[in-house]
Design an enzyme around this catalytic site. Structure first.
Site, short mmCIF file in Angstrom:
data_model
loop_
_atom_site.label_atom_id
_atom_site.label_comp_id
_atom_site.label_asym_id
_atom_site.label_seq_id
_atom_site.Cartn_x
_atom_site.Cartn_y
_atom_site.Cartn_z
N GLU A 147 -14.58 5.80 17.87
CA GLU A 147 -13.16 5.47 17.65
C GLU A 147 -12.86 4.04 18.10
O GLU A 147 -13.28 3.60 19.17
CB GLU A 147 -12.28 6.45 18.43
CG GLU A 147 -10.79 6.24 18.19
CD GLU A 147 -9.93 7.17 19.03
OE1 GLU A 147 -8.75 7.34 18.67
OE2 GLU A 147 -10.43 7.72 20.03
N CYS A 190 -10.73 11.87 17.42
CA CYS A 190 -10.55 12.08 18.85
C CYS A 190 -9.60 13.22 19.23
O CYS A 190 -10.00 14.38 19.19
CB CYS A 190 -10.12 10.77 19.51
SG CYS A 190 -10.40 10.75 21.32
N LYS A 231 -5.07 9.36 11.90
CA LYS A 231 -5.06 10.32 13.03
C LYS A 231 -3.71 11.02 13.13
O LYS A 231 -2.66 10.39 13.16
CB LYS A 231 -5.37 9.55 14.32
CG LYS A 231 -5.52 10.41 15.57
CD LYS A 231 -5.96 9.53 16.72
CE LYS A 231 -6.16 10.30 18.01
NZ LYS A 231 -6.66 9.42 19.10
#
Length: 292
Positions: free
Chosen positions: A40, A150, A113
């Protein structure tokens, strides 16, 4: 499929980080990697340890100079490449965005995300607007990739929706580590929980999981904390949660792992979780909490 992963310690120099990544991608491709996954926000230090408007200068347009760089790396190496960029969508509007490149350098797709944390040293809500393009797998020449990022990895709903949309792999570029004040026992609990929940996604959905974390210590610019020691421990799990590869927790590493892409269907025949879901009873899952 031969999957290459790169677990790297970042420096303040975007050019240096990109140069080292390109060298490692090239090496993995020369060893036969067909898909390479990066961690990331791999172009810079993890800037979310502090809330500073100056850090928005790190954001890049998509498409733009950053995507041109990684597009050319993917094309030269003839691999599918999963990247993670700080996207400048418009003035005051930014996302944490994974971009996937095809073997010919074209952009196969992107994912913004969806779940954004806001914890000490992880002030991501200051920087990132939650994604608005859904949980949609990205079709590539090596398969349909369920790319998440993540904090998404803690949510079984995200993994399930990717699987239900036909993802053949779940992929998590990651930046997670320990804060210096945590006890050794607490650190171990955190890392094992992180590994366990993702292995659970593999089992529950009958899909391999690829998780690539950064590694090494990055200081807190504000000096309010001791910084973050990113715990590495990148791993690949098969569709029954079995470990296919585990990286060290304290050093950079590259690796190529063979994944049997046909095995998932056989596992789903043995454990037909999708068949036995009681979808008519799940309506309340979209509520924040069931109070009544």
């Amino acid at each position: 499929m031969k999957v290459g992963i790169i677990q790297q310690h970042n420096t303040p120099s975007v050019a240096d980080n990109r140069r080292r990544l390109a060298e490692k991608i090239t090496s993995l491709a020369a060893q036969g990697a067909e898909l390479v996954v990066l961690q990331e926000l791999h172009d810079s230090l993890y800037f979310c340890q502090v809330e500073s408007v100056d850090n928005f200068d790190l954001a890049v347009p998509i498409p733009g100079e950053a995507t041109e760089f990684y597009s050319e790396v993917a094309r030269k190496c003839g691999i599918v490449l999963v990247t993670s960029l700080f996207e400048r969508r418009a003035p005051g509007l930014y996302h944490n965005t994974a971009v996937v490149f095809e073997k010919d350098g074209s952009m196969a797709g992107k994912y913004r995300k969806m779940h954004i944390p806001d914890d000490p040293a992880y002030y991501e809500k200051f920087y990132f607007t939650p994604g608005d393009i859904g949980f949609t797998p990205i079709d590539t020449s090596v398969g349909r990739l369920g790319v998440l990022v993540c904090w998404d990895q803690w949510y079984p709903e995200a993994a399930r929706l990717m699987a239900m949309a036909g993802a053949e792999l779940l992929i998590y570029p990651t930046a997670i580590g320990w804060e210096s004040s945590d006890t050794e026992a607490e650190k171990e609990r955190q890392r094992e929980a992180w590994i366990t929940v993702q292995r659970g996604h593999a089992v529950a959905n009958g899909l391999p999981v690829i998780t690539v974390n950064r590694v090494g210590h990055e200081p807190d610019p504000s000096q309010a904390t001791g910084g973050i020691l990113f715990w590495g421990s990148s791993f690949i799990a098969g569709p029954q949660g079995e470990f296919l590869y585990r990286a060290p927790d304290d050093s950079e590493t590259t690796a190529i792992i063979d994944i049997d892409m046909k095995r998932s269907e056989q596992v789903r025949r043995w454990w037909p979780f999708l068949r036995d879901r009681r979808i008519e009873e799940y309506g309340k899952i979209t509520r924040r909490y069931i109070d009544d």
